[in-house]
Write a protein that holds these residues in place. Sequence first.
Motif, PDB file in Angstrom:
ATOM      1  N   ASN A   1      36.460  53.135  39.420  1.00 19.50           N
ATOM      2  CA  ASN A   1      37.104  52.975  40.728  1.00 19.50           C
ATOM      3  C   ASN A   1      37.009  51.527  41.228  1.00 19.50           C
ATOM      4  OD1 ASN A   1      37.911  55.641  40.848  1.00 19.50           O
ATOM      5  ND2 ASN A   1      36.109  56.310  42.023  1.00 19.50           N
ATOM      6  N   ALA A   2      35.866  50.908  41.008  1.00 24.82           N
ATOM      7  CA  ALA A   2      35.690  49.509  41.418  1.00 24.82           C
ATOM      8  C   ALA A   2      36.652  48.609  40.641  1.00 24.82           C
ATOM      9  CB  ALA A   2      34.247  49.070  41.203  1.00 24.82           C
ATOM     10  N   TYR A   3      36.767  48.879  39.351  1.00 26.56           N
ATOM     11  CA  TYR A   3      37.688  48.091  38.539  1.00 26.56           C
ATOM     12  C   TYR A   3      39.131  48.317  39.005  1.00 26.56           C
ATOM     13  CZ  TYR A   3      40.291  46.104  34.720  1.00 26.56           C
ATOM     14  OH  TYR A   3      41.176  45.350  33.998  1.00 26.56           O
ATOM     15  N   ASN A   4      39.490  49.571  39.260  1.00 22.35           N
ATOM     16  CA  ASN A   4      40.851  49.880  39.720  1.00 22.35           C
ATOM     17  C   ASN A   4      41.146  49.217  41.066  1.00 22.35           C
ATOM     18  OD1 ASN A   4      41.469  51.347  37.448  1.00 22.35           O
ATOM     19  ND2 ASN A   4      40.908  53.315  38.349  1.00 22.35           N
ATOM     20  N   LEU A   5      40.155  49.146  41.954  1.00 19.83           N
ATOM     21  CA  LEU A   5      40.314  48.475  43.237  1.00 19.83           C
ATOM     22  C   LEU A   5      40.572  46.983  43.028  1.00 19.83           C
ATOM     23  CD1 LEU A   5      40.241  48.669  46.321  1.00 19.83           C
ATOM     24  CD2 LEU A   5      37.775  48.277  46.192  1.00 19.83           C
ATOM     25  N   ARG A   6      39.822  46.364  42.118  1.00 14.63           N
ATOM     26  CA  ARG A   6      40.040  44.947  41.797  1.00 14.63           C
ATOM     27  C   ARG A   6      41.427  44.733  41.195  1.00 14.63           C
ATOM     28  NH1 ARG A   6      35.765  42.844  38.009  1.00 14.63           N
ATOM     29  NH2 ARG A   6      37.015  40.961  38.208  1.00 14.63           N
ATOM     30  N   ALA A   7      41.869  45.661  40.355  1.00 14.47           N
ATOM     31  CA  ALA A   7      43.206  45.553  39.746  1.00 14.47           C
ATOM     32  C   ALA A   7      44.295  45.668  40.817  1.00 14.47           C
ATOM     33  CB  ALA A   7      43.382  46.613  38.670  1.00 14.47           C
ATOM     34  N   ALA A   8      44.096  46.564  41.779  1.00 14.27           N
ATOM     35  CA  ALA A   8      45.065  46.710  42.865  1.00 14.27           C
ATOM     36  C   ALA A   8      45.096  45.447  43.732  1.00 14.27           C
ATOM     37  CB  ALA A   8      44.726  47.929  43.712  1.00 14.27           C
ATOM     38  N   ASN A   9      43.922  44.878  43.998  1.00 16.36           N
ATOM     39  CA  ASN A   9      43.862  43.626  44.753  1.00 16.36           C
ATOM     40  C   ASN A   9      44.575  42.498  44.005  1.00 16.36           C
ATOM     41  OD1 ASN A   9      42.482  44.732  46.901  1.00 16.36           O
ATOM     42  ND2 ASN A   9      40.454  44.182  46.093  1.00 16.36           N
ATOM     43  N   ARG A  10      44.405  42.507  42.716  1.00 13.49           N
ATOM     44  CA  ARG A  10      45.090  41.489  41.889  1.00 13.49           C
ATOM     45  C   ARG A  10      46.592  41.668  41.960  1.00 13.49           C
ATOM     46  NH1 ARG A  10      46.505  37.612  38.901  1.00 13.49           N
ATOM     47  NH2 ARG A  10      47.056  37.782  36.722  1.00 13.49           N
ATOM     48  N   SER A  11      47.066  42.905  41.953  1.00 11.32           N
ATOM     49  CA  SER A  11      48.509  43.151  42.062  1.00 11.32           C
ATOM     50  C   SER A  11      49.046  42.620  43.387  1.00 11.32           C
ATOM     51  CB  SER A  11      48.811  44.641  41.934  1.00 11.32           C
ATOM     52  OG  SER A  11      48.497  45.092  40.635  1.00 11.32           O
ATOM     53  N   ARG A  12      48.297  42.830  44.487  1.00 14.10           N
ATOM     54  CA  ARG A  12      48.699  42.291  45.783  1.00 14.10           C
ATOM     55  C   ARG A  12      48.673  40.767  45.769  1.00 14.10           C
ATOM     56  NH1 ARG A  12      46.067  46.907  47.499  1.00 14.10           N
ATOM     57  NH2 ARG A  12      44.053  45.913  47.777  1.00 14.10           N
ATOM     58  N   GLN A  13      47.663  40.217  45.094  1.00 13.95           N
ATOM     59  CA  GLN A  13      47.550  38.767  44.994  1.00 13.95           C
ATOM     60  C   GLN A  13      48.762  38.192  44.248  1.00 13.95           C
ATOM     61  OE1 GLN A  13      44.637  37.351  42.167  1.00 13.95           O
ATOM     62  NE2 GLN A  13      44.130  35.577  43.450  1.00 13.95           N
ATOM     63  N   VAL A  14      49.164  38.836  43.175  1.00 14.70           N
ATOM     64  CA  VAL A  14      50.316  38.365  42.400  1.00 14.70           C
ATOM     65  C   VAL A  14      51.593  38.493  43.225  1.00 14.70           C
ATOM     66  CG1 VAL A  14      51.753  38.857  40.377  1.00 14.70           C
ATOM     67  CG2 VAL A  14      49.267  38.764  40.150  1.00 14.70           C
ATOM     68  N   ALA A  15      51.750  39.601  43.950  1.00 18.57           N
ATOM     69  CA  ALA A  15      52.941  39.780  44.797  1.00 18.57           C
ATOM     70  C   ALA A  15      52.995  38.703  45.886  1.00 18.57           C
ATOM     71  CB  ALA A  15      52.942  41.171  45.414  1.00 18.57           C
ATOM     72  N   ASP A  16      51.846  38.402  46.493  1.00 18.37           N
ATOM     73  CA  ASP A  16      51.776  37.350  47.503  1.00 18.37           C
ATOM     74  C   ASP A  16      52.140  35.998  46.886  1.00 18.37           C
ATOM     75  OD1 ASP A  16      51.078  36.134  50.058  1.00 18.37           O
ATOM     76  OD2 ASP A  16      49.254  35.423  49.053  1.00 18.37           O
ATOM     77  N   PHE A  17      51.616  35.747  45.710  1.00 16.90           N
ATOM     78  CA  PHE A  17      51.904  34.496  45.014  1.00 16.90           C
ATOM     79  C   PHE A  17      53.397  34.368  44.713  1.00 16.90           C
ATOM     80  CE2 PHE A  17      52.449  32.352  40.871  1.00 16.90           C
ATOM     81  CZ  PHE A  17      52.087  31.073  41.256  1.00 16.90           C
ATOM     82  N   GLU A  18      54.004  35.447  44.240  1.00 15.84           N
ATOM     83  CA  GLU A  18      55.440  35.402  43.938  1.00 15.84           C
ATOM     84  C   GLU A  18      56.261  35.141  45.193  1.00 15.84           C
ATOM     85  OE1 GLU A  18      55.996  39.119  41.929  1.00 15.84           O
ATOM     86  OE2 GLU A  18      55.397  38.288  39.981  1.00 15.84           O
ATOM     87  N   GLY A  19      55.822  35.700  46.327  1.00 13.49           N
ATOM     88  CA  GLY A  19      56.490  35.432  47.600  1.00 13.49           C
ATOM     89  C   GLY A  19      56.371  33.977  48.005  1.00 13.49           C
ATOM     90  N   ARG A  20      55.196  33.406  47.817  1.00 13.57           N
ATOM     91  CA  ARG A  20      54.999  31.988  48.151  1.00 13.57           C
ATOM     92  C   ARG A  20      55.826  31.090  47.249  1.00 13.57           C
ATOM     93  NH1 ARG A  20      49.213  30.122  49.994  1.00 13.57           N
ATOM     94  NH2 ARG A  20      50.388  29.224  51.678  1.00 13.57           N
ATOM     95  N   VAL A  21      55.925  31.456  45.981  1.00 17.06           N
ATOM     96  CA  VAL A  21      56.741  30.661  45.056  1.00 17.06           C
ATOM     97  C   VAL A  21      58.210  30.724  45.473  1.00 17.06           C
ATOM     98  CG1 VAL A  21      57.584  30.525  42.666  1.00 17.06           C
ATOM     99  CG2 VAL A  21      55.145  30.782  43.111  1.00 17.06           C
ATOM    100  N   ALA A  22      58.673  31.906  45.879  1.00 13.94           N
ATOM    101  CA  ALA A  22      60.059  32.041  46.346  1.00 13.94           C
ATOM    102  C   ALA A  22      60.286  31.188  47.597  1.00 13.94           C
ATOM    103  CB  ALA A  22      60.385  33.501  46.615  1.00 13.94           C
TER     104      ALA A  22
END
Length: 157
Positions: free
Chosen positions: A99-120
């Motif tokens: 569960n801890a790993y899955n939470l970190r993976a979900a946070n990473r997905s949000r981080q990547v989505a935020d990054f893609e928005g900033r790049v746009a």
Amino acid sequence: MILLSPASAAEPTKKPPAVRQGAKKAEPAPFVPKPIEPLLTREQLRDCMALQARNKDLAAEVTRMQTEVTAQTDEVKRDGEALRADMATVDRSNAEAVNAYNLRAANRSRQVADFEGRVADFNAKVQAFEDGRAGYARTCENRKFDEKDEKALLKGS
């Protein structure tokens, strides 16, 4: 003192190539003067000065955003590599660890989505800067104006 060998002294100088009979001589292109552009009006000069100031502000904004995007790129890469490395060590029999790993993976997905928005956003800002620069070059660059108009505009008149 320069000495010439007998062979080089006897060599004839090169003759220019013979011109064929009936061949026309190349005529120089006629002189076409550049059209004279009228001076910028005070309103046009005001617009050009505003466009130049806007482009300067956009350039500073693009530089700031580029620094942020570069830093965030490094962070996203580093976090992704750490997550990949941790995946091999997660105890899959321990529900809390999974569960801890899955939470970190979900946070990473949000981080990547935020990054893609900033790049746009960054790319849109760069495009706006390029458009502004092209607009300035098209309408203002190398155009003459009355210096009295410029001084009056700088004073605020």
